[in-house]
Design an enzyme around this catalytic site. Structure first.
Site, PDB file in Angstrom:
ATOM      1  N   LEU A 150       0.871  -1.173   0.000  1.00 43.56           N
ATOM      2  CA  LEU A 150       0.000   0.000   0.000  1.00 43.56           C
ATOM      3  C   LEU A 150       0.908   1.224   0.000  1.00 43.56           C
ATOM      4  O   LEU A 150       1.989   1.195   0.589  1.00 43.56           O
ATOM      5  CB  LEU A 150      -0.901   0.032   1.248  1.00 43.56           C
ATOM      6  N   ASP A 151       0.467   2.292  -0.642  1.00 37.44           N
ATOM      7  CA  ASP A 151       1.231   3.529  -0.592  1.00 37.44           C
ATOM      8  C   ASP A 151       1.402   3.971   0.855  1.00 37.44           C
ATOM      9  O   ASP A 151       0.562   3.654   1.718  1.00 37.44           O
ATOM     10  CB  ASP A 151       0.509   4.645  -1.354  1.00 37.44           C
ATOM     11  N   LYS A 152       2.452   4.721   1.116  1.00 36.09           N
ATOM     12  CA  LYS A 152       2.731   5.230   2.462  1.00 36.09           C
ATOM     13  C   LYS A 152       1.496   5.883   3.088  1.00 36.09           C
ATOM     14  O   LYS A 152       1.162   5.642   4.250  1.00 36.09           O
ATOM     15  CB  LYS A 152       3.881   6.232   2.395  1.00 36.09           C
ATOM     16  N   THR A 154      -1.685   5.577   2.242  1.00 42.77           N
ATOM     17  CA  THR A 154      -2.934   4.825   2.143  1.00 42.77           C
ATOM     18  C   THR A 154      -3.037   3.903   3.350  1.00 42.77           C
ATOM     19  O   THR A 154      -2.096   3.184   3.669  1.00 42.77           O
ATOM     20  CB  THR A 154      -2.974   3.995   0.841  1.00 42.77           C
TER      21      THR A 154
END
Length: 338
Positions: A150-152, A154
């Site tokens: 997951l993106d930082k 998110t």
């Protein structure tokens, strides 16, 4: 002839070379690479771009600049990064854990694995402290157990493998994208605008932007990417909506880029939603304050389902909106049309 300054020169991690008469006119990057064998020419070029190479009071950023005889060139080389991430006691929200896997509800702001600019303080560091050595090695030294990311910024659900067999079984499900199995990945996203249709599909390949390599863009030569979306709630007075996005593929920034391509970028997304920044000024005080305190894209991995890699049992997990997104939802719902 050039001369390297022996140990005891400037400081640990700082290397110094004196150019001789025969070195005059040579490219600086080539000159330094020949005299400092532990640093490749590419590494030296990167250090120059970072301002880590100097001559006297001058910082040398151009690798093609020419050497001056008698001048001392100083390279401030950072110490090498540790070969493997270190365990760090970082709190984890564990949803399920057994001998084969661990499901985490990741908070926003937590980087998944060490990378440039994030050497520690990541989910991997936390997992090493929590699980010890019982993590799959398939992902490599820097990404033990990591099946997907997951993106930082998110938040939401992730599954991590504890051994190689589990890792391979889970990876196969993610690669299949739920076409023949029970894999489900569903997100909640707050977007700008009110979609004309209740649901839709974005089928658009993604790749690195040619203009900005840190961004992802829709490209004809990109990787296959499909997002199914559906409007869950409309906030007419704020010109915003809550949508569900179900991934058929899992590309970097996929939801952010695909929704922006529809003209509905994620609220709080400074990278792909900059064109809608003025809309925030039109929110009422409560919604504007909630959005400003969010300080991230309004995206949450709310549903994760897969077959257990050992038992085959279908597992399905749901995560409620975290506090910052719940506050944004409440503020948007509180506003009514005049």
């Amino acid at each position: 002839m050039s001369q390297s300054v022996p140990e005891g020169s400037p400081a640990p991690g700082v290397l110094s070379v004196v150019a001789g008469p025969d070195d005059a006119g040579e490219r600086i990057d080539r000159f330094l690479a020949a005299r400092l064998p532990d640093l490749s020419r590419a590494r030296l070029q990167a250090l120059m771009r970072q301002g880590a190479v100097s001559a006297g009071a001058r910082t040398l950023e151009d690798p093609s600049a020419r050497v001056n005889a008698g001048e001392t060139y100083v390279v401030a080389a950072p110490p090498p990064a540790p070969a493997a991430p270190q365990a760090q006691a970082i709190a984890l929200d564990v949803v399920l854990e057994d001998d084969h896997l661990i499901v985490i509800d990741k908070p926003a702001g937590l980087v998944v694995h060490p990378a440039a600019g994030h050497a520690d303080g990541t989910l991997v560091n936390a997992l090493l402290a929590h699980c010890g050595t019982s993590l799959s090695g398939v992902g490599g030294v820097a990404r033990p157990g990591i099946v997907h990311r997951l993106d930082k910024d998110t938040s939401g659900l992730m599954v991590v493998a504890k051994h190689d067999l589990a890792h391979r079984a889970l990876s196969a499900q993610f690669a299949d994208h739920g076409r023949t199995g029970p894999l489900v990945r569903s997100y909640r996203a707050f977007v700008w605008g009110l979609p004309r249709h209740p649901r839709g599909v974005v089928d658009a390949p993604l790749g690195r932007s040619e203009r900005n390599r840190e961004k992802i863009a829709i490209r004809s030569d990109g990787r296959f990417a499909v997002t199914h979306w559906e409007t869950l709630e409309r906030f007419e007075a704020s010109d915003a909506s809550l949508v569900e996005c179900r991934l058929e593929t899992g590309r970097t920034h996929q939801i952010r880029v695909h929704m922006a391509s529809l003209g509905h970028p994620l609220m709080g997304d400074a990278v792909y939603g900059a064109s809608h920044r003025t809309k925030a000024s039109k929110l009422d005080d409560g919604a504007r304050a909630a959005l400003e305190s969010l300080d991230r894209q309004a995206l949450h991995a709310a549903v994760l389902g897969f077959a257990h890699p050992a038992t085959g049992e279908t597992l399905l997990f749901e995560s409620a909106l975290p506090g910052d997104l719940a506050a944004l939802a409440a503020a948007l719902r509180a506003r009514r049309d005049p």
